[in-house]
Design an enzyme around this catalytic site. Structure first.
Site, PDB file in Angstrom:
ATOM      1  N   LEU A  16     116.401  80.544 -33.993  1.00  0.00           N
ATOM      2  CA  LEU A  16     116.667  79.205 -33.464  1.00  0.00           C
ATOM      3  C   LEU A  16     118.017  78.689 -33.962  1.00  0.00           C
ATOM      4  O   LEU A  16     118.773  78.057 -33.206  1.00  0.00           O
ATOM      5  CB  LEU A  16     115.520  78.290 -33.917  1.00  0.00           C
ATOM      6  CG  LEU A  16     115.372  76.925 -33.313  1.00  0.00           C
ATOM      7  CD1 LEU A  16     115.529  76.957 -31.809  1.00  0.00           C
ATOM      8  CD2 LEU A  16     113.999  76.360 -33.686  1.00  0.00           C
ATOM      9  N   ASP A  35     121.987  79.268 -45.099  1.00  0.00           N
ATOM     10  CA  ASP A  35     120.884  80.217 -44.934  1.00  0.00           C
ATOM     11  C   ASP A  35     120.909  81.184 -46.117  1.00  0.00           C
ATOM     12  O   ASP A  35     121.974  81.472 -46.668  1.00  0.00           O
ATOM     13  CB  ASP A  35     121.022  81.002 -43.621  1.00  0.00           C
ATOM     14  CG  ASP A  35     119.679  81.566 -43.133  1.00  0.00           C
ATOM     15  OD1 ASP A  35     119.219  81.127 -42.055  1.00  0.00           O
ATOM     16  OD2 ASP A  35     119.095  82.424 -43.827  1.00  0.00           O
ATOM     17  N   GLY A  71     113.266  78.547 -43.570  1.00  0.00           N
ATOM     18  CA  GLY A  71     111.945  78.744 -44.138  1.00  0.00           C
ATOM     19  C   GLY A  71     111.266  79.940 -43.519  1.00  0.00           C
ATOM     20  O   GLY A  71     111.817  80.606 -42.634  1.00  0.00           O
ATOM     21  N   TYR A 138     101.112  78.899 -43.241  1.00  0.00           N
ATOM     22  CA  TYR A 138     102.365  78.488 -42.592  1.00  0.00           C
ATOM     23  C   TYR A 138     102.199  77.094 -41.938  1.00  0.00           C
ATOM     24  O   TYR A 138     102.999  76.178 -42.186  1.00  0.00           O
ATOM     25  CB  TYR A 138     102.766  79.551 -41.557  1.00  0.00           C
ATOM     26  CG  TYR A 138     103.809  79.099 -40.570  1.00  0.00           C
ATOM     27  CD1 TYR A 138     105.105  78.847 -40.978  1.00  0.00           C
ATOM     28  CD2 TYR A 138     103.484  78.897 -39.228  1.00  0.00           C
ATOM     29  CE1 TYR A 138     106.063  78.408 -40.074  1.00  0.00           C
ATOM     30  CE2 TYR A 138     104.430  78.473 -38.322  1.00  0.00           C
ATOM     31  CZ  TYR A 138     105.723  78.222 -38.742  1.00  0.00           C
ATOM     32  OH  TYR A 138     106.664  77.787 -37.861  1.00  0.00           O
TER      33      TYR A 138
HETATM   34  P1  NAI Z   1     113.593  82.629 -38.193  1.00  0.00           P
HETATM   35  O1  NAI Z   1     112.594  83.316 -39.054  1.00  0.00           O
HETATM   36  O2  NAI Z   1     114.289  83.407 -37.152  1.00  0.00           O
HETATM   37  O3  NAI Z   1     114.696  81.918 -39.090  1.00  0.00           O
HETATM   38  C1  NAI Z   1     114.380  81.322 -40.328  1.00  0.00           C
HETATM   39  C2  NAI Z   1     115.634  81.381 -41.186  1.00  0.00           C
HETATM   40  O4  NAI Z   1     115.343  80.738 -42.437  1.00  0.00           O
HETATM   41  C3  NAI Z   1     116.091  82.813 -41.503  1.00  0.00           C
HETATM   42  O5  NAI Z   1     117.453  82.982 -41.137  1.00  0.00           O
HETATM   43  C4  NAI Z   1     115.879  82.963 -42.989  1.00  0.00           C
HETATM   44  O6  NAI Z   1     116.890  83.749 -43.625  1.00  0.00           O
HETATM   45  C5  NAI Z   1     115.956  81.521 -43.450  1.00  0.00           C
HETATM   46  N1  NAI Z   1     115.176  81.321 -44.681  1.00  0.00           N
HETATM   47  C6  NAI Z   1     113.891  81.674 -44.913  1.00  0.00           C
HETATM   48  N2  NAI Z   1     113.533  81.338 -46.162  1.00  0.00           N
HETATM   49  C7  NAI Z   1     114.625  80.766 -46.720  1.00  0.00           C
HETATM   50  C8  NAI Z   1     114.885  80.223 -47.999  1.00  0.00           C
HETATM   51  N3  NAI Z   1     113.943  80.201 -48.957  1.00  0.00           N
HETATM   52  N4  NAI Z   1     116.109  79.722 -48.249  1.00  0.00           N
HETATM   53  C9  NAI Z   1     117.083  79.748 -47.287  1.00  0.00           C
HETATM   54  N5  NAI Z   1     116.901  80.256 -46.062  1.00  0.00           N
HETATM   55  C10 NAI Z   1     115.677  80.752 -45.795  1.00  0.00           C
HETATM   56  O7  NAI Z   1     112.796  81.402 -37.530  1.00  0.00           O
HETATM   57  P2  NAI Z   1     113.188  80.581 -36.214  1.00  0.00           P
HETATM   58  O8  NAI Z   1     112.382  81.065 -35.090  1.00  0.00           O
HETATM   59  O9  NAI Z   1     114.644  80.491 -36.109  1.00  0.00           O
HETATM   60  O10 NAI Z   1     112.598  79.149 -36.600  1.00  0.00           O
HETATM   61  C11 NAI Z   1     113.385  78.185 -37.270  1.00  0.00           C
HETATM   62  C12 NAI Z   1     112.476  77.088 -37.798  1.00  0.00           C
HETATM   63  O11 NAI Z   1     111.761  76.488 -36.726  1.00  0.00           O
HETATM   64  C13 NAI Z   1     111.441  77.579 -38.798  1.00  0.00           C
HETATM   65  O12 NAI Z   1     111.255  76.593 -39.783  1.00  0.00           O
HETATM   66  C14 NAI Z   1     110.185  77.713 -37.962  1.00  0.00           C
HETATM   67  O13 NAI Z   1     109.029  77.538 -38.732  1.00  0.00           O
HETATM   68  C15 NAI Z   1     110.367  76.572 -36.967  1.00  0.00           C
HETATM   69  N6  NAI Z   1     109.688  76.829 -35.705  1.00  0.00           N
HETATM   70  C16 NAI Z   1     110.215  77.745 -34.824  1.00  0.00           C
HETATM   71  C17 NAI Z   1     109.590  77.989 -33.626  1.00  0.00           C
HETATM   72  C18 NAI Z   1     110.177  78.903 -32.620  1.00  0.00           C
HETATM   73  O14 NAI Z   1     109.610  79.001 -31.531  1.00  0.00           O
HETATM   74  N7  NAI Z   1     111.285  79.576 -32.882  1.00  0.00           N
HETATM   75  C19 NAI Z   1     108.311  77.328 -33.292  1.00  0.00           C
HETATM   76  C20 NAI Z   1     107.861  76.375 -34.284  1.00  0.00           C
HETATM   77  C21 NAI Z   1     108.544  76.138 -35.435  1.00  0.00           C
HETATM   78  C1  15L Z   2     105.996  79.160 -34.660  1.00  0.00           C
HETATM   79  O1  15L Z   2     105.806  78.217 -35.406  1.00  0.00           O
HETATM   80  C2  15L Z   2     106.819  80.327 -35.053  1.00  0.00           C
HETATM   81  O2  15L Z   2     107.811  79.999 -35.995  1.00  0.00           O
HETATM   82  C3  15L Z   2     107.456  81.014 -33.860  1.00  0.00           C
HETATM   83  O3  15L Z   2     107.974  82.266 -34.290  1.00  0.00           O
HETATM   84  C4  15L Z   2     106.457  81.221 -32.732  1.00  0.00           C
HETATM   85  O4  15L Z   2     105.502  82.145 -33.134  1.00  0.00           O
HETATM   86  C5  15L Z   2     105.796  79.904 -32.365  1.00  0.00           C
HETATM   87  O5  15L Z   2     105.321  79.198 -33.498  1.00  0.00           O
HETATM   88  C6  15L Z   2     104.595  80.067 -31.409  1.00  0.00           C
HETATM   89  O6  15L Z   2     103.565  79.452 -31.632  1.00  0.00           O
HETATM   90  O7  15L Z   2     104.750  80.787 -30.419  1.00  0.00           O
END
Ligand code: NAI
Ligand code: 15L
Length: 269
Positions: A16, A35, A71, A138
């Protein structure tokens, strides 16, 4: 409130974060990237863990607002979730408080309410104040993040928009995602609205596009000025032909959180 210009983007290396690095500058934002994973071609990005309080202090200095994406984004052991999502988010809010950063957009998740039965067609959409039903550690950590945001608003007047994101990827890839997809373009629109709406206090919204098969109520998101432009329906015929309609006997098909409620995908690190 003057519109924010310099915005700290945590989680900037992730899926994202990468999409938002591409889309948010067009709204006039100057992004400061943070990050734990280095970002190729971004020598100014801050490469640090959310456990590193000194790095967070440096990261928040001089920014107008924060988009907090960093995260663990899938299920993991409680210890890992505790460190990255619970303590990490607390560390960020403490740094933001000390630096006087007024507004944060927090990437919450549909997994705060994952055990909620999805509505059948014709039933009311799931309201934003439906009881929390986290489906994983989570999801529980995202409930914590929302409550932390509420506390920092009450205590310190720090504003947050908690966005319970559905699924934000380039395209929906499952039948479930037809209902909860947030297109990258709509995600940028929603984050922009969350950064610029007046007096949000702590507001919680669902984050989805204007999907024909939507499961939840976007009223609070629209109240920020969010006007979604996309609908997953163009992908419906193909995905249903490949995967079939939802099976009412399969709990992973009948609850908002999908497979997170039965066999959650695991954080690989
Ligand atoms: P992702 O897993 O691709 O990216 C997460 C990033 O956080 C990674 O680049 C990782 O290196 C960094 N990270 C993890 N732990 C860390 C730490 N302790 N310190 C510093 N950096 C850290 O996840 P994505 O899909 O990009 O999601 C971004 C955010 O949005 C997350 O918080 C996720 O829970 C939330 N989210 C995403 C959804 C989606 O559909 N992509 C759906 C719902 C929530
Ligand atoms: C989330 O919260 C996750 O971060 C993402 O990777 C997807 O799995 C999304 O929910 C989902 O529910 O599809």
């Amino acid at each position: 409130m003057p519109a924010p210009r310099t915005v700290l983007l945590t989680g900037a290396a992730g899926g994202l974060g990468t999409l938002m690095r591409g889309l948010l500058p067009a709204y006039g934002y100057e992004l400061r990237l943070f990050d734990a994973t280095p970002i190729e071609g971004e020598p100014d990005a801050i490469t640090a863990d959310l456990a590193d309080k000194a790095a967070l202090r440096e990261a928040v200095t001089g920014v107008d607002a924060i988009i907090h994406l960093a995260g663990i984004s899938l299920e993991a052991s409680f210890d890992k979730i505790l460190r990255a999502n619970i303590e990490g988010t607390y560390n960020l809010y403490e740094a933001a408080h000390a630096a006087g950063v007024r507004r944060t957009v927090f990437a919450s998740s549909n997994h705060t309410v994952g055990f909620t039965p999805r509505p059948e067609p014709g039933e009311p959409l799931i309201p934003i104040d439906t009881p929390r039903r986290p489906d994983t550690f989570y999801g529980l950590s995202k409930c914590f993040g929302e409550d932390l945001a509420q506390l920092y608003w009450e205590l310190h007047g720090q504003e947050t928009v908690s966005v319970r994101i559905g699924s934000c990827f380039l395209e929906p890839t499952t039948v479930r995602m037809l209902s909860i997809w947030l297109s990258p373009g709509d995600c940028a629109r929603l984050f922009h609205a969350a950064l610029t709406a007046e007096d949000v206090g702590h507001t919680t919204v669902y984050g989805s596009s204007a999907n024909t098969r939507l499961w939840w109520d976007l009223t609070t998101a629209r109240g920020l000025g969010y006007e979604p432009q996309d609908d997953s329906e163009q992908y419906a015929e193909k995905l249903i032909a490949e995967q079939g309609e939802a099976d009412p006997a399969n709990p992973a098909h009948t609850r908002l959180g999908g497979a997170f409620t039965t066999d959650p995908p695991q954080w690989p690190y």
